[in-house]
Design an enzyme around this catalytic site. Structure first.
Site, PDB file in Angstrom:
ATOM      1  N   LEU A  22       0.815  -1.204   0.000  1.00 13.46           N
ATOM      2  CA  LEU A  22       0.000   0.000   0.000  1.00 13.46           C
ATOM      3  C   LEU A  22       0.857   1.266   0.000  1.00 13.46           C
ATOM      4  O   LEU A  22       0.387   2.337  -0.380  1.00 13.46           O
ATOM      5  CB  LEU A  22      -0.936   0.015   1.214  1.00 13.46           C
ATOM      6  CG  LEU A  22      -1.979  -1.097   1.265  1.00 13.46           C
ATOM      7  CD1 LEU A  22      -2.771  -1.002   2.564  1.00 13.46           C
ATOM      8  CD2 LEU A  22      -2.912  -1.045   0.076  1.00 13.46           C
ATOM      9  N   ALA A  24       5.227   2.870   1.059  1.00 16.80           N
ATOM     10  CA  ALA A  24       6.518   2.675   1.716  1.00 16.80           C
ATOM     11  C   ALA A  24       7.123   4.032   2.008  1.00 16.80           C
ATOM     12  O   ALA A  24       6.877   5.012   1.298  1.00 16.80           O
ATOM     13  CB  ALA A  24       7.464   1.851   0.834  1.00 16.80           C
ATOM     14  N   MET A  27      10.341   4.949   7.362  1.00 14.69           N
ATOM     15  CA  MET A  27      10.190   4.145   8.573  1.00 14.69           C
ATOM     16  C   MET A  27       9.861   2.691   8.272  1.00 14.69           C
ATOM     17  O   MET A  27      10.136   1.809   9.074  1.00 14.69           O
ATOM     18  CB  MET A  27       9.086   4.748   9.448  1.00 14.69           C
ATOM     19  CG  MET A  27       9.459   6.067  10.085  1.00 14.69           C
ATOM     20  SD  MET A  27      10.708   5.897  11.370  1.00 14.69           S
ATOM     21  CE  MET A  27       9.750   5.098  12.645  1.00 14.69           C
ATOM     22  N   VAL A  30       3.921  -0.409   4.331  1.00 15.22           N
ATOM     23  CA  VAL A  30       2.545  -0.742   4.683  1.00 15.22           C
ATOM     24  C   VAL A  30       2.031  -1.737   3.649  1.00 15.22           C
ATOM     25  O   VAL A  30       2.100  -1.491   2.439  1.00 15.22           O
ATOM     26  CB  VAL A  30       1.643   0.508   4.700  1.00 15.22           C
ATOM     27  CG1 VAL A  30       0.223   0.124   5.130  1.00 15.22           C
ATOM     28  CG2 VAL A  30       2.207   1.559   5.651  1.00 15.22           C
ATOM     29  N   ASP A 138      -0.129  14.757  13.330  1.00  9.21           N
ATOM     30  CA  ASP A 138       0.132  14.743  11.886  1.00  9.21           C
ATOM     31  C   ASP A 138      -1.189  14.669  11.104  1.00  9.21           C
ATOM     32  O   ASP A 138      -1.330  13.854  10.194  1.00  9.21           O
ATOM     33  CB  ASP A 138       1.031  13.569  11.510  1.00  9.21           C
ATOM     34  CG  ASP A 138       1.696  13.765  10.146  1.00  9.21           C
ATOM     35  OD1 ASP A 138       1.826  14.930   9.714  1.00  9.21           O
ATOM     36  OD2 ASP A 138       2.067  12.765   9.509  1.00  9.21           O
TER      37      ASP A 138
END
Length: 785
Positions: A22, A24, A27, A30, A138
């Protein structure tokens, strides 16, 4: 949009079978995962480097536990996590809809009614976050997902507990510049008031398409947040006061989330009184039915069909139709994912997988190191092809990243064509694809060629989200060395970001917006003159006719932003440079005010007329002018060139002018143009269509510069970035004009070169006929005295 798993990706995380990527970032990655019961989840895996930090693991575990406390239907819930795994991971319910940022990029700002719903639900989400003792920190357009039953707030990757000061370093700016409150920009502690400020930024962006503190470098954005007033010019009157309060510099002057939600949703009920709401009962319904399904997940994951356990509801149809279709397409994509059956290799992976007995999939487990499942499948597939699987297939690979040779033994590369095969722009898409195939066929016919070329065309249907998937497929294929396209502005706006991030050079010969460099500064190029420039060039042609003094301009907003760009420079130049008069009128979108605007302009006593709108509306304006007996010179938008305007307008369309960078190669005397026309006729059985010459020239330019990047050894893959570096300095002599690129990778030429490279066409005898370049027409005008 998602993308395929890479060979290095695990196949399973604990109880989640991984299906797609989904996203990247720095960190981690996904993934889209599926449980044994079929429930989808977004699984975020933190890279091992971060996981090695004991303090990070402690904070990760703490925040995952705190996130579970959040009780709101508009927050994507955390359903599982493991901070002790070799690579810590966290799973949330999967929402298949696009982010607000994707939707606005693809379809433009949202209407105020949708923004009221969006703001009200996000305010409620933040109220739940704050009630759990968390500050999100965020809140931004990329962290608000859109669903038919309301938005969802995601990503607690940097959220923290209000009282958890031991695990957060002070004096650090954490979050996304452009959405950060002034106190956060100064490195002070984040509070719930900072989330409210970010909410105001998100809503301003949703209404205008631009963050309230603009775009630019992080330092500039942080400075503006602290010192500058937000730009709210495009925010409508009803929403402006509450958004302005959210964006107050002092935290104490901002509303609470409860107050903000009340102010934002005030009036929504009256606006949607007769609209049924989407129910938010706790039992999800089966896809395509209203019957509740009894297949409720039993493994701890929660379905995300509707917010569960709450009485809230969202007005049906809260999203505009294009965005709703985008959401539906994403949902259908999720439902269409195939079931993945376990294999012997998977079971081996599982023994060493996270949540199993050993390390992560693909690492050393019982029995020692072994290759990952996808690496084995790739190797097996290559062996199958080498053994004769596939008619006439030739398999060639090397450790240094070489390419497949063609059947003749020459290396073969692939030219991608990012096309559109449906809707109003299908004709442009067809022309681009044909031009690419002709240019590549000519390359392959040369006995002196050092390598072969193939064409791969992918259709984005003129949709922004589909364009993202097309760009991802091209960038993932290392044999694709360059791309012609996209065709439309919507597709260019979204896909250029993907091409830029991957370093894959692409040239659009049909788009004319000028802001793509901001999001894709390395590899996105445009070989067509800008909409703004062509508007200005039209004023020059008006001056050469000697027949214009008082100019009437109707701007039909249904044609989108390009007509606004055209009208701006045209008006300025005609008024300030040519000392003429301008009588402007604007036709609002989704209205039928075109005929009224035409009559109003005629009533002002103009002696020339410009209609900037789509073909059908322009044809209707032509009939209105003819019925009124107007015989002065008339111009249309350059976007109408090559359309069915002559057929729609009939006799009323005769004599209309269009100024464009598109050339009719059949009207040129150059040998290269004659050769092109003959080749086109021989391959496709007719004369080249409008914009064929520009697409063909663009491909020839791409291929010429690519040839200069190919290593002499014939085996090493050329660096993708090399083509863009050459192209930005290149000059190419095409059939009708010289191609060169400016500082922002836009089509550019010398101060007077545009006179030779811009053409005037007139509708005569029911078709567009080329009169000549602006330079030719100027010389003819001077000769007449």
């Amino acid at each position: 949009m998602s993308e395929p798993l890479q060979a290095s990706d695990p196949s399973r995380i604990a109880g989640y079978r991984l299906l797609r990527r989904l996203g990247a970032g720095g960190m981690g990655v996904v993934y889209l995962g599926r449980t044994a019961s079929g429930t989808l989840a977004a699984v975020k895996v933190i890279r091992a480097g971060s996981g090695a930090d004991a303090a990070f693991r402690a904070r990760f575990a703490r925040e995952a536990e705190l996130a579970r406390r959040v009780d709101s239907p508009w927050v994507v819930p955390v359903v599982d996590a493991d901070a002790d795994a070799r690579e810590p991971w966290l799973a949330t319910a999967f929402v298949p809809g696009p982010s607000l940022a994707e939707a606005v990029a693809a379809h433009g700002p949202l209407p105020s009614r949708a923004v009221r719903v969006l703001g009200g639900r996000l305010a409620e989400a933040l109220r739940g976050v704050h009630a759990a003792g968390l500050v999100h920190r965020d809140v931004k357009s990329g962290n608000a997902l859109l669903a038919l039953d309301g938005p969802r707030l995601i990503d607690f990757g940097i959220a923290r507990a209000v009282d958890d000061t031991a695990l957060t370093a002070s004096g650090l700016v954490v979050g996304t510049p452009g959405f950060l409150a002034p106190e956060q920009a100064r490195g002070e502690d984040a509070t719930s008031a900072g989330d409210v400020f970010a909410l105001g930024c998100v809503l301003a962006y949703a209404l205008t398409g631009t963050p309230p503190f603009g775009t630019g470098s992080p330092d500039a954005l942080l400075y503006r947040a602290v010192h500058d007033a937000p730009r709210l010019d495009g925010v409508d009157g009803a929403l402006r006061p509450v958004i302005a309060r959210c964006l107050a510099k002092r935290p104490g002057d901002r509303p609470t989330t409860e107050e903000a939600g009340r102010l934002l949703t005030k009036g929504t009920a009256e606006n949607t009184r007769d609209t049924p709401a989407v129910p938010t009962a706790g039992t999800p319904t089966a896809p395509g039915t209203s019957k509740p399904t009894t297949d409720t997940p039993t493994d701890g994951a929660r379905a995300e069909a509707t917010p569960a356990g709450h009485g809230a509801s969202t007005p049906a149809g809260w999203l505009p139709d294009p965005v709703a279709r985008m959401v539906a397409a994403r949902s259908a994509e999720g439902l269409a994912l195939p079931d993945v059956e376990p294999t012997a290799v998977d079971e081996a992976d599982g023994q060493g997988g996270q949540g199993g007995q050993g390390g992560p999939p693909g690492s050393d487990g019982p029995g020692g190191p072994r290759p990952g499942r996808r690496r084995m499948l790739l190797a097996g597939g290559a062996l199958l092809l080498a053994a004769g699987g596939g008619a006439g297939a030739v398999v060639w690979a090397s450790a240094n990243g070489g390419r497949k040779p063609s059947g003749s033994g020459r290396v073969r590369y692939v030219l991608g064509v990012h096309t559109t095969r449906g809707g109003a722009d299908a004709a442009l898409g067809r022309v681009c694809e044909r031009a690419a195939r002709l240019a590549v066929a000519e390359h392959n016919a040369s006995p002196r060629r050092a390598y072969g070329l193939a064409v791969r065309a992918l259709d984005d249907r003129g949709d922004g989200s589909a364009a993202l998937e097309v760009a991802r497929r091209f960038t993932a294929d290392r044999d694709v060395v360059a791309v012609l396209g996209p065709v439309t502005e919507i597709a260019m706006r979204t896909a250029s970001v993907v091409y830029g991030a991957a370093g894959l050079t692409h040239v659009s010969s049909t788009t004319g917006e000028t802001n793509y460099y901001a999001s894709s500064p390395r590899t996105s190029f445009q070989s067509r003159a800008s909409h703004t420039g062509l508007g200005g060039y039209s004023s020059f042609h008006m001056a050469t006719t000697g027949r214009v003094r008082r100019l009437g301009i109707v701007v039909d907003r249904s044609a989108g932003l390009p007509v606004l760009h055209q009208s701006t420079l045209l008006t300025i130049l005609w008024r300030d440079t040519f000392d003429g008069e301008v009588v402007p009128r604007v036709v609002a979108e989704e209205t039928d005010d075109g005929p009224g605007a035409v009559r109003a302009v005629l009533g002002a006593g103009v002696d020339a007329f410009v209609y900037l709108g789509p073909p059908a509306a322009t044809a209707r304006a032509a009939r209105e002018l003819a019925a009124a007996g107007f015989t002065g010179p008339r111009w249309m938008s350059h976007q109408v060139y090559g359309s069915d305007f002559p057929r729609r307008a009939g006799g009323a369309g005769e004599g209309w002018y269009v100024v464009t960078s598109a050339v009719d190669a059949a009207a040129l005397a150059a040998k290269s143009a004659g050769d092109f026309v003959r080749a086109w006729r021989g391959r496709y059985g007719g004369a080249p269509e409008p914009y064929a010459a520009e697409a063909y020239d663009s491909v020839r330019m791409l291929l010429a510069e690519f040839a200069r990047t190919v290593p002499a050894d014939g085996r090493t893959r050329p660096a993708r970035a090399a083509l863009a570096e050459r192209l930005e300095r290149a000059t190419y002599e095409g059939m009708g004009r010289t191609y060169a690129f400016g500082e922002y990778h836009e089509y550019a030429n010398t101060d007077e070169g545009w006179l030779d490279d811009t053409y005037v066409h007139e509708v005569r005898d029911g078709r567009f006929r080329q009169l000549g370049s602006l330079m030719e027409l100027r010389r003819a005008s001077e000769a007449r005295g």
